[in-house]
Scaffold this motif. Structure first.
Motif, PDB file in Angstrom:
ATOM      1  N   GLN A  52     -74.011  -5.238  72.549  1.00 42.27           N
ATOM      2  CA  GLN A  52     -75.015  -5.373  73.603  1.00 42.27           C
ATOM      3  C   GLN A  52     -76.200  -4.522  73.205  1.00 42.27           C
ATOM      4  O   GLN A  52     -76.069  -3.323  73.048  1.00 42.27           O
ATOM      5  N   GLU A  53     -77.350  -5.147  73.054  1.00 39.38           N
ATOM      6  CA  GLU A  53     -78.493  -4.309  72.711  1.00 39.38           C
ATOM      7  C   GLU A  53     -79.428  -4.185  73.899  1.00 39.38           C
ATOM      8  O   GLU A  53     -79.261  -4.847  74.909  1.00 39.38           O
ATOM      9  N   HIS A  54     -80.410  -3.327  73.759  1.00 38.91           N
ATOM     10  CA  HIS A  54     -81.453  -3.157  74.770  1.00 38.91           C
ATOM     11  C   HIS A  54     -80.907  -2.992  76.173  1.00 38.91           C
ATOM     12  O   HIS A  54     -81.277  -3.720  77.079  1.00 38.91           O
ATOM     13  N   LEU A  55     -79.967  -2.104  76.382  1.00 39.12           N
ATOM     14  CA  LEU A  55     -79.539  -1.827  77.744  1.00 39.12           C
ATOM     15  C   LEU A  55     -80.364  -0.642  78.252  1.00 39.12           C
ATOM     16  O   LEU A  55     -80.363   0.416  77.628  1.00 39.12           O
ATOM     17  N   SER A  56     -81.049  -0.844  79.362  1.00 40.16           N
ATOM     18  CA  SER A  56     -81.753   0.282  79.963  1.00 40.16           C
ATOM     19  C   SER A  56     -80.696   1.242  80.518  1.00 40.16           C
ATOM     20  O   SER A  56     -79.518   0.893  80.582  1.00 40.16           O
ATOM     21  N   LYS A  57     -81.118   2.415  80.927  1.00 45.77           N
ATOM     22  CA  LYS A  57     -80.158   3.399  81.407  1.00 45.77           C
ATOM     23  C   LYS A  57     -79.340   2.831  82.583  1.00 45.77           C
ATOM     24  O   LYS A  57     -78.130   2.968  82.643  1.00 45.77           O
ATOM     25  N   ASN A  58     -80.057   2.174  83.482  1.00 48.11           N
ATOM     26  CA  ASN A  58     -79.400   1.554  84.635  1.00 48.11           C
ATOM     27  C   ASN A  58     -78.422   0.474  84.234  1.00 48.11           C
ATOM     28  O   ASN A  58     -77.295   0.413  84.714  1.00 48.11           O
ATOM     29  N   GLN A  59     -78.894  -0.386  83.328  1.00 49.32           N
ATOM     30  CA  GLN A  59     -78.041  -1.477  82.868  1.00 49.32           C
ATOM     31  C   GLN A  59     -76.808  -0.936  82.182  1.00 49.32           C
ATOM     32  O   GLN A  59     -75.711  -1.448  82.361  1.00 49.32           O
ATOM     33  N   PHE A  60     -77.008   0.123  81.384  1.00 47.34           N
ATOM     34  CA  PHE A  60     -75.875   0.677  80.663  1.00 47.34           C
ATOM     35  C   PHE A  60     -74.837   1.248  81.630  1.00 47.34           C
ATOM     36  O   PHE A  60     -73.635   1.060  81.455  1.00 47.34           O
ATOM     37  N   GLU A  61     -75.314   1.902  82.682  1.00 46.30           N
ATOM     38  CA  GLU A  61     -74.375   2.461  83.663  1.00 46.30           C
ATOM     39  C   GLU A  61     -73.570   1.367  84.347  1.00 46.30           C
ATOM     40  O   GLU A  61     -72.370   1.499  84.551  1.00 46.30           O
ATOM     41  N   GLU A  62     -74.260   0.282  84.674  1.00 43.88           N
ATOM     42  CA  GLU A  62     -73.589  -0.860  85.307  1.00 43.88           C
ATOM     43  C   GLU A  62     -72.560  -1.467  84.340  1.00 43.88           C
ATOM     44  O   GLU A  62     -71.413  -1.733  84.703  1.00 43.88           O
ATOM     45  N   TYR A  63     -73.011  -1.656  83.098  1.00 47.96           N
ATOM     46  CA  TYR A  63     -72.155  -2.209  82.042  1.00 47.96           C
ATOM     47  C   TYR A  63     -70.904  -1.343  81.858  1.00 47.96           C
ATOM     48  O   TYR A  63     -69.775  -1.817  81.921  1.00 47.96           O
ATOM     49  N   LYS A  64     -71.132  -0.039  81.684  1.00 48.07           N
ATOM     50  CA  LYS A  64     -70.036   0.891  81.438  1.00 48.07           C
ATOM     51  C   LYS A  64     -69.118   0.942  82.662  1.00 48.07           C
ATOM     52  O   LYS A  64     -67.890   0.951  82.541  1.00 48.07           O
ATOM     53  N   GLY A  65     -69.729   0.962  83.849  1.00 53.99           N
ATOM     54  CA  GLY A  65     -68.955   1.043  85.081  1.00 53.99           C
ATOM     55  C   GLY A  65     -67.990  -0.113  85.237  1.00 53.99           C
ATOM     56  O   GLY A  65     -66.815   0.076  85.572  1.00 53.99           O
TER      57      GLY A  65
ATOM     58  N   HIS B  24     -68.470  -5.458  95.040  1.00 51.20           N
ATOM     59  CA  HIS B  24     -68.834  -4.967  93.714  1.00 51.20           C
ATOM     60  C   HIS B  24     -68.042  -5.744  92.673  1.00 51.20           C
ATOM     61  O   HIS B  24     -67.111  -6.489  93.011  1.00 51.20           O
ATOM     62  N   GLY B  25     -68.445  -5.598  91.419  1.00 51.03           N
ATOM     63  CA  GLY B  25     -67.905  -6.425  90.349  1.00 51.03           C
ATOM     64  C   GLY B  25     -66.389  -6.512  90.307  1.00 51.03           C
ATOM     65  O   GLY B  25     -65.818  -7.605  90.322  1.00 51.03           O
ATOM     66  N   TYR B  26     -65.744  -5.346  90.277  1.00 49.47           N
ATOM     67  CA  TYR B  26     -64.286  -5.360  90.120  1.00 49.47           C
ATOM     68  C   TYR B  26     -63.598  -6.000  91.329  1.00 49.47           C
ATOM     69  O   TYR B  26     -62.625  -6.742  91.176  1.00 49.47           O
ATOM     70  N   ALA B  27     -64.169  -5.739  92.535  1.00 49.35           N
ATOM     71  CA  ALA B  27     -63.596  -6.346  93.745  1.00 49.35           C
ATOM     72  C   ALA B  27     -63.758  -7.865  93.703  1.00 49.35           C
ATOM     73  O   ALA B  27     -62.870  -8.599  94.146  1.00 49.35           O
ATOM     74  N   ALA B  28     -64.877  -8.333  93.142  1.00 48.87           N
ATOM     75  CA  ALA B  28     -65.083  -9.779  93.005  1.00 48.87           C
ATOM     76  C   ALA B  28     -64.013 -10.358  92.095  1.00 48.87           C
ATOM     77  O   ALA B  28     -63.436 -11.421  92.383  1.00 48.87           O
ATOM     78  N   GLY B  64     -76.884  -3.107  97.477  1.00 52.90           N
ATOM     79  CA  GLY B  64     -76.572  -1.709  97.793  1.00 52.90           C
ATOM     80  C   GLY B  64     -75.584  -1.178  96.784  1.00 52.90           C
ATOM     81  O   GLY B  64     -75.286  -1.846  95.797  1.00 52.90           O
ATOM     82  N   ASP B  65     -75.097   0.044  96.990  1.00 50.41           N
ATOM     83  CA  ASP B  65     -74.051   0.511  96.090  1.00 50.41           C
ATOM     84  C   ASP B  65     -73.008   1.351  96.802  1.00 50.41           C
ATOM     85  O   ASP B  65     -73.259   1.948  97.850  1.00 50.41           O
ATOM     86  N   ALA B  66     -71.833   1.326  96.207  1.00 50.97           N
ATOM     87  CA  ALA B  66     -70.728   2.144  96.696  1.00 50.97           C
ATOM     88  C   ALA B  66     -70.413   3.121  95.592  1.00 50.97           C
ATOM     89  O   ALA B  66     -69.783   2.750  94.606  1.00 50.97           O
ATOM     90  N   GLY B  67     -70.885   4.355  95.720  1.00 49.44           N
ATOM     91  CA  GLY B  67     -70.733   5.304  94.630  1.00 49.44           C
ATOM     92  C   GLY B  67     -71.547   4.816  93.459  1.00 49.44           C
ATOM     93  O   GLY B  67     -72.718   4.471  93.611  1.00 49.44           O
ATOM     94  N   ARG B  68     -70.927   4.721  92.271  1.00 47.90           N
ATOM     95  CA  ARG B  68     -71.673   4.267  91.105  1.00 47.90           C
ATOM     96  C   ARG B  68     -71.651   2.747  90.974  1.00 47.90           C
ATOM     97  O   ARG B  68     -72.280   2.181  90.083  1.00 47.90           O
ATOM     98  N   ARG B  69     -70.875   2.083  91.832  1.00 48.65           N
ATOM     99  CA  ARG B  69     -70.758   0.635  91.703  1.00 48.65           C
ATOM    100  C   ARG B  69     -71.835  -0.090  92.499  1.00 48.65           C
ATOM    101  O   ARG B  69     -72.108   0.250  93.642  1.00 48.65           O
ATOM    102  N   LYS B  70     -72.412  -1.101  91.888  1.00 48.21           N
ATOM    103  CA  LYS B  70     -73.408  -1.920  92.594  1.00 48.21           C
ATOM    104  C   LYS B  70     -72.704  -3.027  93.370  1.00 48.21           C
ATOM    105  O   LYS B  70     -71.730  -3.605  92.890  1.00 48.21           O
ATOM    106  N   ILE B  71     -73.239  -3.305  94.557  1.00 54.57           N
ATOM    107  CA  ILE B  71     -72.665  -4.371  95.370  1.00 54.57           C
ATOM    108  C   ILE B  71     -73.586  -5.586  95.332  1.00 54.57           C
ATOM    109  O   ILE B  71     -74.793  -5.470  95.477  1.00 54.57           O
ATOM    110  N   TYR B  72     -72.982  -6.738  95.097  1.00 52.25           N
ATOM    111  CA  TYR B  72     -73.762  -7.969  94.961  1.00 52.25           C
ATOM    112  C   TYR B  72     -73.418  -8.945  96.071  1.00 52.25           C
ATOM    113  O   TYR B  72     -72.312  -8.943  96.611  1.00 52.25           O
TER     114      TYR B  72
END
Lengths: 191, 105
Positions: A52-65, B24-28, B64-72
């Protein structure tokens, strides 16, 4: 345990890493210069490489999460950005991709990666060889030498010649990885 | 030309259906496993890519978000897509039932 290895193909690297893991290790670190650290474990781990290239900080956090929610553990590494190493305990859900489309776009990203590296090497080759061509790879006087002196000088110089040729060799290597990814990509897309 | 995500893949279809409620993603992913009676279990990379893609096309949005997780949640545009898909699929289903035999033959 530390091991040194250099790969120009992501899938080969993944296979090799999983080979080590099957011997009862887990990966703890990957340095930028091809040094892989492992430690003994009783559990069975599996590794997957994502690109995965060009991940912004936000995108990377979402990706990693999201990957972490699935039990994947991120291992920093890679000598160029974009390559992502993931490891988890084996539990039957050990793939990063579960459908044809996403596996296809994975290979599509790998194509982009090989293409970029290939172009980079092509550019270096051009810079390196544009004045001299390939004719002056060896020292000129070499061809006038005779007998054992010639062979000694020839063998001595060959590693340097290979080094000088390495950008050109890498162009071929990356072209072949590009082609392999392209084949897999089209196979997944066709059906 | 048709939108490049249409007809919806099984993955995209299930995600849009699941996100009719905010998750959020994992819940989906868990919801989809349940909705599909265990037949669709999304992997991490597939889920991440699909969410990015649907978000980019404006069919789902972060609410919105729940902790570090984004809600869609699905957007109005996403619901329109589901309508179109529902019509397409019910037509195909009606063909299964044989209610529209080969009229032109």
């Amino acid at each position: 345990m530390k091991k040194f290895n250099l790969f120009f193909n992501i899938e080969k690297e993944e296979q090799w890493l999983n080979g080590q893991l099957q011997k009862g290790y887990r990966c703890t670190n990957i340095s930028g210069w091809g040094i892989y650290s492992f430690e003994k474990t009783d559990k069975r781990y599996v590794m997957r490489l994502d690109y995965q290239e060009h991940l912004s900080k936000n995108q990377f956090e979402e990706y990693k999460g999201i990957y972490e929610d699935f039990g994947w553990h991120y291992i920093k590494g890679g000598w160029l950005g974009g390559l992502r190493y993931w490891q988890k305990e084996e539990d039957g859900q050990d793939e990063l991709f579960s459908d044809r489309q996403s596996k296809g776009s994975y290979y599509n990203r790998l194509m982009g990666y090989s293409l970029m590296l290939g172009m980079l090497c092509l550019f270096f080759s051009f810079m390196l060889y544009k004045d001299t061509g390939f004719s002056e790879l060896y020292f000129k006087g070499l061809w006038d030498m005779e007998g054992s002196l010639f062979w000694k000088a020839f063998l001595f110089e060959t590693p340097f010649v290979l080094l000088k040729l390495s950008p050109a060799i890498l162009v071929v290597v990356f072209s072949s990885t590009y082609y392999k990814a392209y084949r897999k990509y089209t196979m997944l897309k066709e059906k | 030309m048709k939108h490049k995500l249409l007809p919806l893949s099984e993955t995209m279809h299930y995600i849009l259906l699941a996100l009719r409620e905010p998750l959020h993603g994992y819940a989906a992913m868990q919801k989809i496993e349940e909705m599909s009676k265990g037949s669709v279990i999304l992997a991490a990379g597939t889920l991440y890519g699909a969410i990015e893609n649907l978000n980019k096309h404006g069919w789902i949005e972060c609410v919105g978000d729940a902790g570090r997780r984004k809600i869609y949640e699905i957007t109005a545009e996403g619901r329109d897509i589901l309508k179109v898909e529902q019509e397409r699929l019910s037509h195909i289903l009606s063909l299964y039932e044989g209610s529209e035999p080969n009229e032109e033959v």
